[in-house]
Design a protein around this motif. Structure first.
Motif, PDB file in Angstrom:
ATOM      1  N   UNK A   1       0.826  -1.212   0.000  1.00 20.81           N
ATOM      2  CA  UNK A   1       0.000   0.000   0.000  1.00 20.81           C
ATOM      3  C   UNK A   1       0.856   1.257   0.000  1.00 20.81           C
ATOM      4  N   UNK A   2       0.563   2.159  -0.895  1.00 19.51           N
ATOM      5  CA  UNK A   2       1.246   3.449  -0.921  1.00 19.51           C
ATOM      6  C   UNK A   2       2.687   3.409  -1.395  1.00 19.51           C
ATOM      7  N   UNK A   3       3.096   2.293  -1.972  1.00 24.41           N
ATOM      8  CA  UNK A   3       4.487   2.195  -2.406  1.00 24.41           C
ATOM      9  C   UNK A   3       4.622   2.432  -3.907  1.00 24.41           C
ATOM     10  N   UNK A   4       5.868   2.522  -4.318  1.00 25.39           N
ATOM     11  CA  UNK A   4       6.183   2.715  -5.732  1.00 25.39           C
ATOM     12  C   UNK A   4       6.871   1.450  -6.221  1.00 25.39           C
ATOM     13  N   UNK A   5       6.204   0.718  -7.091  1.00 24.22           N
ATOM     14  CA  UNK A   5       6.764  -0.524  -7.598  1.00 24.22           C
ATOM     15  C   UNK A   5       7.030  -0.408  -9.088  1.00 24.22           C
ATOM     16  N   UNK A   6       8.216  -0.866  -9.506  1.00 27.90           N
ATOM     17  CA  UNK A   6       8.508  -0.862 -10.938  1.00 27.90           C
ATOM     18  C   UNK A   6       8.551  -2.279 -11.466  1.00 27.90           C
ATOM     19  N   UNK A   7       8.069  -2.442 -12.691  1.00 26.74           N
ATOM     20  CA  UNK A   7       8.227  -3.706 -13.403  1.00 26.74           C
ATOM     21  C   UNK A   7       9.280  -3.450 -14.471  1.00 26.74           C
ATOM     22  N   UNK A   8      10.383  -4.163 -14.358  1.00 25.03           N
ATOM     23  CA  UNK A   8      11.527  -3.914 -15.234  1.00 25.03           C
ATOM     24  C   UNK A   8      11.747  -5.127 -16.118  1.00 25.03           C
ATOM     25  N   UNK A   9      11.822  -4.922 -17.413  1.00 23.04           N
ATOM     26  CA  UNK A   9      12.047  -6.066 -18.290  1.00 23.04           C
ATOM     27  C   UNK A   9      12.269  -5.626 -19.714  1.00 23.04           C
ATOM     28  N   UNK A  10      12.835  -6.515 -20.539  1.00 24.39           N
ATOM     29  CA  UNK A  10      13.124  -6.168 -21.930  1.00 24.39           C
ATOM     30  C   UNK A  10      11.840  -6.052 -22.754  1.00 24.39           C
ATOM     31  N   UNK A  11      11.954  -5.486 -23.938  1.00 24.28           N
ATOM     32  CA  UNK A  11      10.813  -5.300 -24.819  1.00 24.28           C
ATOM     33  C   UNK A  11      10.160  -6.644 -25.146  1.00 24.28           C
ATOM     34  N   UNK A  12       8.847  -6.657 -25.072  1.00 25.81           N
ATOM     35  CA  UNK A  12       8.108  -7.853 -25.434  1.00 25.81           C
ATOM     36  C   UNK A  12       7.968  -8.894 -24.339  1.00 25.81           C
ATOM     37  N   UNK A  13       8.404  -8.561 -23.116  1.00 23.23           N
ATOM     38  CA  UNK A  13       8.348  -9.556 -22.041  1.00 23.23           C
ATOM     39  C   UNK A  13       6.981  -9.582 -21.358  1.00 23.23           C
TER      40      UNK A  13
ATOM     41  N   UNK B   1       4.879  12.423  -4.107  1.00 26.92           N
ATOM     42  CA  UNK B   1       5.017  12.806  -2.703  1.00 26.92           C
ATOM     43  C   UNK B   1       3.882  13.721  -2.264  1.00 26.92           C
ATOM     44  N   UNK B   2       3.325  14.503  -3.224  1.00 25.62           N
ATOM     45  CA  UNK B   2       2.246  15.408  -2.848  1.00 25.62           C
ATOM     46  C   UNK B   2       0.883  14.715  -2.899  1.00 25.62           C
ATOM     47  N   UNK B   3       0.854  13.439  -3.283  1.00 24.53           N
ATOM     48  CA  UNK B   3      -0.381  12.649  -3.252  1.00 24.53           C
ATOM     49  C   UNK B   3      -0.163  11.433  -2.356  1.00 24.53           C
ATOM     50  N   UNK B   4      -0.019  11.627  -1.065  1.00 25.80           N
ATOM     51  CA  UNK B   4       0.350  10.509  -0.204  1.00 25.80           C
ATOM     52  C   UNK B   4      -0.699   9.401  -0.247  1.00 25.80           C
ATOM     53  N   UNK B   5      -0.227   8.175  -0.149  1.00 24.90           N
ATOM     54  CA  UNK B   5      -1.142   7.042  -0.145  1.00 24.90           C
ATOM     55  C   UNK B   5      -1.350   6.429  -1.514  1.00 24.90           C
ATOM     56  N   UNK B   6      -0.910   7.142  -2.581  1.00 28.42           N
ATOM     57  CA  UNK B   6      -1.085   6.600  -3.920  1.00 28.42           C
ATOM     58  C   UNK B   6      -0.108   5.451  -4.171  1.00 28.42           C
ATOM     59  N   UNK B   7      -0.638   4.333  -4.604  1.00 30.99           N
ATOM     60  CA  UNK B   7       0.185   3.188  -4.943  1.00 30.99           C
ATOM     61  C   UNK B   7       0.507   3.248  -6.437  1.00 30.99           C
ATOM     62  N   UNK B   8       1.802   3.160  -6.766  1.00 32.01           N
ATOM     63  CA  UNK B   8       2.198   3.299  -8.162  1.00 32.01           C
ATOM     64  C   UNK B   8       2.784   1.994  -8.696  1.00 32.01           C
TER      65      UNK B   8
END
Ligand SMILES: Nc1ncnc2c1ncn2[C@@H]1O[C@H](COP(=O)(O)OP(=O)(O)OP(=O)(O)O)[C@@H](O)[C@H]1O
Ligand SMILES: [Mg+2]
Lengths: 274, 267
Positions: A49-61, A201-208
């Motif tokens: 909740x409220x965290x910043x998660x990235x999905x990292x991977x090559x093109x087409x994955x 940071x100015x929108x606290x609680x937003x999950x990205x």
């Protein structure tokens, strides 16, 4: 790595927060028979909740596919996705997702401010409130002077900022971004990354959930990174990034940043070798 | 892409040059035809100035006939456009609807107008109503097929965007599909505008007692004087068709100036 509680924008250690999105053994296959394409294969991860998660991977994955599944725009072939205790489709109907697509998807027949206000109009919000909200969002992405312009009169980076403003206008609890800076040059890209962090940071609680194929982008922005392999998309590793916030341009030069970046690079290269 | 902004003047110059060129060709052709020893030559191809003289001399007759033809064409054009837009919106709601209706539209479009006009005349027993019907019939096809295509022209991510706002069928139509169909709608209208006029004239030619077509037929039975009237009527028809098309273009520029080929400079 550092004392977590000192930074003003820190939301506490990522592991300690409740899970907002749970992806469990998700696979997605397009077509059937000989022409079937497996885009995702047994993908699992949690988004706190409220965290910043990235999905990292090559093109087409299968990154864009994964985002569509989470957003309830397509069903998974197997496995389950839980968003805020419901299904993705329920949450889509509840308008929980603000989406920034890989392309800006702006409507040429609308001005910049009308594009940003589109979700509010569809949701039937009062006009006055909507106007204020749009004004605020345009300020946030630095496009106040362009409110009467049409999308085609903007540069690619500006268009993507309009798209980000539009996703944020209705203050959705979830922000899904599909390589929003993919088409930008390095300098603009780095500036937009820092801008995005301050908007978040100015929108606290937003999950990205942020999709990218840039390692440094993922490291700078994220609390957690899901590293994926080339097709069929599998999860290589889920990495938590404990760099202190707020992260700025100086963060890019810090030893910790470079270390995490190197770790991920080695992980990806060692997989390629196999 | 059309010519870049700033070349408007050049565009006009080219148009003027073409008009002058056509007039010159006409003079040469008329000279060749009339230099032979055919006594009826002047009734086949009169000189342009002769035609213009006739237009000026017969202006009240031409204006009345032109107005009769134009008025019914305009009404038919409007009716056909409205019905065409409405039916394409209905068809765009479901694939089975489209698949069921399109064959009938294509089949109806194959009916030769020459055959349809007398049938319509027999049904309506009124020249005005027949003109309106034929003009509407022709307009309907161009507009409905163009709008149907336009309603399906938005890219898939745009639908996903609407879906992420949980916009239902009606709101997706209002905020995405209809505005996206506007350029194709104007393409359909632009094609239909002169055709609706031709449809109206076709009724004049098929035994109606008024209109530009009636005037043309009547002129043929006169002598060499009549040929100039015939050509005059044709030029009036041409001018009306041009004006109608230009009116559509003008409205398009006002209503949908955001299209790539209409953009120039900042909004
Ligand atoms: N609608 C579809 N029908 C069939 N195959 C699809 C569809 N959408 C995606 N795919 C396939 O799924 C795979 C993953 O596509 P996806 O767009 O998710 O990749 P991506 O990781 O977002 O790539 P990129 O970084 O280039 O955007 C590809 O092989 C693609 O061909
Ligand atoms: Mg993608």
């Amino acid at each position: 790595m550092t004392e977590a509680a000192t930074a003003p924008h820190d939301h506490g250690p990522v592991q300690a927060r409740p899970t907002a999105v749970a992806v469990r053994g998700v696979s997605k296959t397009f077509g059937n028979g000989a022409s079937a394409v497996t885009a995702l294969d047994d993908v699992s991860f949690d988004v706190p909740q409220g965290s910043f998660l990235s999905v990292l991977g090559p093109s087409g994955c299968g990154k864009s596919t994964l985002m569509r599944l989470v957003a309830g725009l397509q069903p998974a072939s197997t496995g389950t996705i839980e968003v805020a205790g419901g299904t993705p489709d329920e949450m889509r109907r509840a308008r929980e997702f603000g989406i920034v697509f890989q392309q800006p998807v702006l409507f040429d027949w609308r001005t910049v401010e009308q594009n940003v206000g589109l979700p509010l109009q569809i949701m039937g919000r009062p006009k006055g409130e909507a106007r204020e909200r749009v004004e605020h969002m345009l300020e946030l992405v630095g496009l106040s002077d362009f409110r009467k312009h049409r999308p085609w009169q903007l540069s690619g980076g500006m268009q993507q900022r309009v798209s980000i403003a539009r996703a944020l206008t209705f203050a959705p609890p979830f922000l899904l971004m599909d390589e929003p800076f993919g088409a930008l040059d390095m300098m603009t890209r780095e500036r937009m990354q820092t801008e995005l962090l301050s908007i978040w940071a100015s929108n606290p609680g937003t999950t990205v959930i942020f999709i990218t194929h840039s390692i440094s982008e993922a490291v700078l922005l994220s609390d957690r990174i899901v590293v994926m392999s080339a097709r069929p998309g599998r999860v290589l590793k889920v990495i938590d990034v404990d760099l202190p916030r707020p992260r700025t341009d100086e963060t890019r030069d810090s030893k910790e940043f470079v270390d995490v970046e190197a770790e991920i690079r080695q992980l990806i290269f060692s997989q390629e070798g196999r | 892409m059309s010519l870049a902004p700033g070349t408007k003047g050049r565009e006009r110059l080219i148009t003027a040059a073409v008009v002058v060129g056509v007039l010159a060709l006409w003079y040469v052709a008329a000279l060749l035809v009339q230099s032979g020893d055919d006594p009826l030559a002047a009734s086949k191809l009169p000189y342009p100035h002769g035609v213009i003289e006739q237009i000026v001399d017969n202006r009240s007759v031409l204006a009345e006939a032109g107005w009769t033809t134009l008025k019914q064409a305009l009404i038919g054009f409007a009716v056909g456009a409205v019905v065409g837009i409405f039916s394409s919106v209905v068809m765009a709601q479901a694939a089975w609807l489209e698949a069921g209706v399109i064959p009938f539209i294509l089949a109806a479009q194959m009916i030769p107008m020459i055959a349809l006009v007398p049938i319509a005349q027999n049904i309506f027993k009124n020249d005005d109503v027949t003109r309106i019907f034929i003009a509407a019939f022709i307009t309907f096809f161009s507009v409905s097929i163009a709008v149907l295509r336009g309603l399906k022209s938005a890219p898939p991510p745009a639908y996903e965007l609407m879906s992420s706002y949980n916009a239902g069928r009606a709101k997706t139509l209002r905020y995405l599909r209809l505005p996206a169909a506007v350029p194709m709608m104007f393409t359909g209208l632009r094609i239909a505008a002169p055709l609706s006029l031709v449809g109206s004239v076709l009724v004049d030619l098929s035994g109606a007692q008024s209109g530009l077509g009636y005037l043309m037929l009547a002129a043929i039975t006169f002598g060499s004087e009549g040929a100039a009237v015939l050509w005059g009527a044709m030029i009036v028809l041409l001018a009306l068709g041009f004006l109608m098309t230009q009116a559509v273009v003008l409205v398009e520029r006002i209503v949908a100036p955001w299209q790539p080929d209409l953009r120039h400079g900042k909004a």
